[in-house]
Design a protein around this motif. Structure first.
Motif, PDB file in Angstrom:
ATOM      1  N   MET A   1       0.831  -1.194   0.000  1.00 14.05           N
ATOM      2  CA  MET A   1       0.000   0.000   0.000  1.00 14.05           C
ATOM      3  C   MET A   1       0.876   1.258   0.000  1.00 14.05           C
ATOM      4  O   MET A   1       0.627   2.200  -0.749  1.00 14.05           O
ATOM      5  N   LYS A   2       1.920   1.257   0.844  1.00 13.84           N
ATOM      6  CA  LYS A   2       2.828   2.406   0.893  1.00 13.84           C
ATOM      7  C   LYS A   2       3.481   2.640  -0.472  1.00 13.84           C
ATOM      8  O   LYS A   2       3.674   3.779  -0.898  1.00 13.84           O
ATOM      9  N   LYS A   3       3.806   1.552  -1.142  1.00  9.95           N
ATOM     10  CA  LYS A   3       4.435   1.637  -2.459  1.00  9.95           C
ATOM     11  C   LYS A   3       3.534   2.365  -3.451  1.00  9.95           C
ATOM     12  O   LYS A   3       4.006   3.148  -4.280  1.00  9.95           O
ATOM     13  N   TYR A   4       2.222   2.129  -3.345  1.00 16.55           N
ATOM     14  CA  TYR A   4       1.287   2.700  -4.298  1.00 16.55           C
ATOM     15  C   TYR A   4       0.832   4.115  -3.927  1.00 16.55           C
ATOM     16  O   TYR A   4       0.250   4.806  -4.751  1.00 16.55           O
ATOM     17  N   LEU A   5       1.105   4.559  -2.719  1.00 13.93           N
ATOM     18  CA  LEU A   5       0.625   5.879  -2.305  1.00 13.93           C
ATOM     19  C   LEU A   5       1.209   7.007  -3.144  1.00 13.93           C
ATOM     20  O   LEU A   5       0.565   8.044  -3.336  1.00 13.93           O
ATOM     21  N   VAL A   6       2.410   6.804  -3.668  1.00 11.64           N
ATOM     22  CA  VAL A   6       3.022   7.850  -4.484  1.00 11.64           C
ATOM     23  C   VAL A   6       2.268   8.030  -5.797  1.00 11.64           C
ATOM     24  O   VAL A   6       2.482   9.019  -6.506  1.00 11.64           O
ATOM     25  N   GLN A   7       1.397   7.073  -6.132  1.00 11.24           N
ATOM     26  CA  GLN A   7       0.601   7.177  -7.348  1.00 11.24           C
ATOM     27  C   GLN A   7      -0.793   7.745  -7.073  1.00 11.24           C
ATOM     28  O   GLN A   7      -1.674   7.693  -7.932  1.00 11.24           O
ATOM     29  N   GLY A   8      -0.955   8.309  -5.878  1.00  4.18           N
ATOM     30  CA  GLY A   8      -2.265   8.815  -5.482  1.00  4.18           C
ATOM     31  C   GLY A   8      -2.740  10.027  -6.258  1.00  4.18           C
ATOM     32  O   GLY A   8      -3.906  10.414  -6.152  1.00  4.18           O
ATOM     33  N   ASN A   9      -1.864  10.637  -7.041  1.00  3.13           N
ATOM     34  CA  ASN A   9      -2.277  11.789  -7.857  1.00  3.13           C
ATOM     35  C   ASN A   9      -2.937  11.366  -9.164  1.00  3.13           C
ATOM     36  O   ASN A   9      -3.400  12.202  -9.935  1.00  3.13           O
ATOM     37  N   TYR A  11      -5.615   8.314 -11.205  1.00  5.40           N
ATOM     38  CA  TYR A  11      -6.609   7.255 -11.023  1.00  5.40           C
ATOM     39  C   TYR A  11      -5.932   5.889 -11.132  1.00  5.40           C
ATOM     40  O   TYR A  11      -5.002   5.720 -11.935  1.00  5.40           O
ATOM     41  N   GLN A  12      -6.399   4.945 -10.339  1.00  2.00           N
ATOM     42  CA  GLN A  12      -5.803   3.608 -10.371  1.00  2.00           C
ATOM     43  C   GLN A  12      -6.051   2.917 -11.716  1.00  2.00           C
ATOM     44  O   GLN A  12      -7.061   3.143 -12.369  1.00  2.00           O
ATOM     45  N   PRO A  14      -7.079   0.074 -14.312  1.00  2.00           N
ATOM     46  CA  PRO A  14      -8.123  -0.957 -14.282  1.00  2.00           C
ATOM     47  C   PRO A  14      -7.589  -2.358 -13.971  1.00  2.00           C
ATOM     48  O   PRO A  14      -8.340  -3.220 -13.506  1.00  2.00           O
ATOM     49  N   ASP A  15      -6.304  -2.583 -14.228  1.00  2.00           N
ATOM     50  CA  ASP A  15      -5.725  -3.902 -13.953  1.00  2.00           C
ATOM     51  C   ASP A  15      -5.787  -4.248 -12.469  1.00  2.00           C
ATOM     52  O   ASP A  15      -5.827  -5.430 -12.099  1.00  2.00           O
ATOM     53  N   LEU A  16      -5.769  -3.222 -11.607  1.00  2.00           N
ATOM     54  CA  LEU A  16      -5.853  -3.493 -10.174  1.00  2.00           C
ATOM     55  C   LEU A  16      -7.236  -4.044  -9.805  1.00  2.00           C
ATOM     56  O   LEU A  16      -7.349  -5.003  -9.036  1.00  2.00           O
ATOM     57  N   THR A  17      -8.276  -3.440 -10.355  1.00  2.00           N
ATOM     58  CA  THR A  17      -9.630  -3.952 -10.103  1.00  2.00           C
ATOM     59  C   THR A  17      -9.774  -5.353 -10.682  1.00  2.00           C
ATOM     60  O   THR A  17     -10.378  -6.241 -10.050  1.00  2.00           O
ATOM     61  N   LYS A  18      -9.210  -5.571 -11.844  1.00  2.00           N
ATOM     62  CA  LYS A  18      -9.251  -6.897 -12.464  1.00  2.00           C
ATOM     63  C   LYS A  18      -8.562  -7.924 -11.576  1.00  2.00           C
ATOM     64  O   LYS A  18      -9.074  -9.037 -11.380  1.00  2.00           O
ATOM     65  N   ARG A  19      -7.416  -7.558 -11.028  1.00  2.00           N
ATOM     66  CA  ARG A  19      -6.672  -8.460 -10.147  1.00  2.00           C
ATOM     67  C   ARG A  19      -7.466  -8.759  -8.883  1.00  2.00           C
ATOM     68  O   ARG A  19      -7.517  -9.909  -8.432  1.00  2.00           O
ATOM     69  N   PHE A  20      -8.096  -7.747  -8.314  1.00  2.00           N
ATOM     70  CA  PHE A  20      -8.912  -7.961  -7.113  1.00  2.00           C
ATOM     71  C   PHE A  20     -10.051  -8.940  -7.406  1.00  2.00           C
ATOM     72  O   PHE A  20     -10.316  -9.863  -6.632  1.00  2.00           O
ATOM     73  N   LYS A  21     -10.722  -8.749  -8.525  1.00  4.24           N
ATOM     74  CA  LYS A  21     -11.836  -9.623  -8.901  1.00  4.24           C
ATOM     75  C   LYS A  21     -11.357 -11.066  -9.096  1.00  4.24           C
ATOM     76  O   LYS A  21     -12.025 -12.022  -8.671  1.00  4.24           O
ATOM     77  N   GLU A  22     -10.200 -11.222  -9.701  1.00  4.07           N
ATOM     78  CA  GLU A  22      -9.658 -12.568  -9.927  1.00  4.07           C
ATOM     79  C   GLU A  22      -9.340 -13.257  -8.606  1.00  4.07           C
ATOM     80  O   GLU A  22      -9.654 -14.442  -8.415  1.00  4.07           O
ATOM     81  N   LEU A  23      -8.721 -12.527  -7.689  1.00  2.00           N
ATOM     82  CA  LEU A  23      -8.355 -13.108  -6.396  1.00  2.00           C
ATOM     83  C   LEU A  23      -9.582 -13.423  -5.549  1.00  2.00           C
ATOM     84  O   LEU A  23      -9.653 -14.484  -4.906  1.00  2.00           O
ATOM     85  N   THR A 200     -18.504   3.580 -10.641  1.00  2.00           N
ATOM     86  CA  THR A 200     -17.339   3.989 -11.415  1.00  2.00           C
ATOM     87  C   THR A 200     -16.218   2.987 -11.141  1.00  2.00           C
ATOM     88  O   THR A 200     -16.263   2.258 -10.146  1.00  2.00           O
ATOM     89  N   PRO A 201     -15.190   2.958 -11.978  1.00  2.00           N
ATOM     90  CA  PRO A 201     -14.062   2.040 -11.733  1.00  2.00           C
ATOM     91  C   PRO A 201     -13.214   2.459 -10.535  1.00  2.00           C
ATOM     92  O   PRO A 201     -12.279   1.762 -10.171  1.00  2.00           O
ATOM     93  N   PHE A 202     -13.552   3.613  -9.930  1.00  2.00           N
ATOM     94  CA  PHE A 202     -12.701   4.168  -8.879  1.00  2.00           C
ATOM     95  C   PHE A 202     -13.403   4.217  -7.517  1.00  2.00           C
ATOM     96  O   PHE A 202     -12.946   4.912  -6.607  1.00  2.00           O
ATOM     97  N   ASP A 203     -14.512   3.502  -7.370  1.00  2.00           N
ATOM     98  CA  ASP A 203     -15.271   3.580  -6.115  1.00  2.00           C
ATOM     99  C   ASP A 203     -14.481   3.044  -4.921  1.00  2.00           C
ATOM    100  O   ASP A 203     -14.645   3.518  -3.799  1.00  2.00           O
ATOM    101  N   VAL A 204     -13.661   2.023  -5.140  1.00  2.00           N
ATOM    102  CA  VAL A 204     -12.780   1.531  -4.086  1.00  2.00           C
ATOM    103  C   VAL A 204     -11.452   2.265  -4.221  1.00  2.00           C
ATOM    104  O   VAL A 204     -10.788   2.189  -5.263  1.00  2.00           O
TER     105      VAL A 204
END
Length: 311
Positions: A1-9, A11-12, A14-23, A200-204
């Motif tokens: 999570m800390k690694k990804y915080l620098v990308q907070g500026n 939008y995430q 779509p591959d992240l949502t896809k990965r969550f759905k797969e898991l 939206t794809p960004f609700d989470v």
């Protein structure tokens, strides 16, 4: 999570949502198309109540049950019908005949299984009973399996078979991600498609999504936590009984006990928070052994002071 915080500026991706759905699909032995990520289990409940019902519709709930069902029902202008649970010894049971009778004209049936606040099992993933419910009602059967990791049973395998069956999951309990607000709905793929049109794809949020992915990549943690809490729950149960409390058995991470006096405020003054979901009943979450011991010690002080004042 800390690694990804620098990308907070940004939008995430779509591959992240896809990965969550797969898991989540792998974890529940369903298809990724049957997973709808939401901001916590509440987000899944809210999405169903607000998108799949209309003002004036009939909603059937157990009583007692999770308080947000009633909140969303009132907000949406639904007609609430409550089916009281039946107390049987150390457990609470579903009044099955009354439930089936009430769901006939319901747009929505919401059942938390295990039940909150009693901690008791309700339908336990029984296909015969679930088939009766989904075929009797004209609407949706929403099973809230927030405590699945503790109960060990699920109806997730049935969503592809019964299009009006939907299941709520949260990562707030055994996965220890309560403040991250990450959960999901397990539902027929056509239902998921319909709900995605109103989201939206960004609700989470990005940190929550990454935390959820990491947790689902390491599900052994949740299993260990559930086992530890279950062991502590039994010790807490014995402690409450030794203090003279009528305490109910539970397959969740909390216990319900009966007491006629006021406990919330005096315990809060001692640094302990519990809930009073129904008059005359209290619900306490199961924590570490040390936290359980502190709670029992503080409760003992409150009861002793109460007895002294009455004397």
């Amino acid at each position: 999570m800390k690694k990804y915080l620098v990308q907070g500026n940004r939008y995430q991706h779509p591959d992240l949502t896809k990965r969550f759905k797969e898991l989540a699909a792998e974890y529940n032995r369903v298809e990724p198309e049957e997973i709808f990520p939401t901001p916590g289990g509440d987000g899944a409940i809210r999405s169903v109540f607000l998108n799949l019902s209309m003002p004036g519709d009939r909603v059937v709930l157990n009583h007692p049950s999770y308080s947000m069902y009633s909140v969303y029902s009132s907000f949406r202008g639904l007609n609430q019908v409550r089916v009281p649970l039946k107390e049987e010894g150390d457990w609470w049971k579903e009044d099955w005949e009354k439930l089936v009778k009430e769901v006939r004209d319901a747009r929505l049936v919401a059942i938390d299984d295990p039940n909150n606040p009693t901690g008791s099992p309700m339908i336990m993933g029984d296909e015969g009973r679930l088939r009766e419910l989904v075929e009797t009602t004209k609407g949706i059967v929403l099973l809230d399996e927030a405590y699945y990791e503790f109960s060990g049973y699920t109806a997730s395998r049935l969503v592809s078979k019964y299009p009006n069956l939907m299941i709520v999951r949260t990562m707030s309990k055994a996965f220890s991600l309560a403040s991250f607000r990450v959960g999901y709905l397990i539902a027929n793929r056509d239902v998921v498609k319909a709900l995605e049109k109103g989201s939206t794809p960004f609700d989470v949020a990005l940190p929550s999504l990454v935390a959820g992915i990491t947790a689902l990549e390491n599900p052994g943690y949740a299993r260990r936590i559930a086992q530890e809490i279950s062991e502590n729950r039994e010790e807490l149960y014995r402690g409450l009984v030794s203090l003279g409390m009528k305490t109910y058995r539970s397959i969740t991470n909390f216990l319900l006990f009966r007491h006629s006096g006021e406990l919330v405020e005096p315990l809060m003054k001692r640094g302990v928070a519990i809930r009073n979901p129904v008059r005359g009943f209290y619900r306490v979450s199961v924590g570490t052994r040390e936290q359980c011991r502190i709670f029992l010690d503080k409760l003992g002080e409150v009861l002793e002071n109460s007895n002294t004042e009455q004397g």
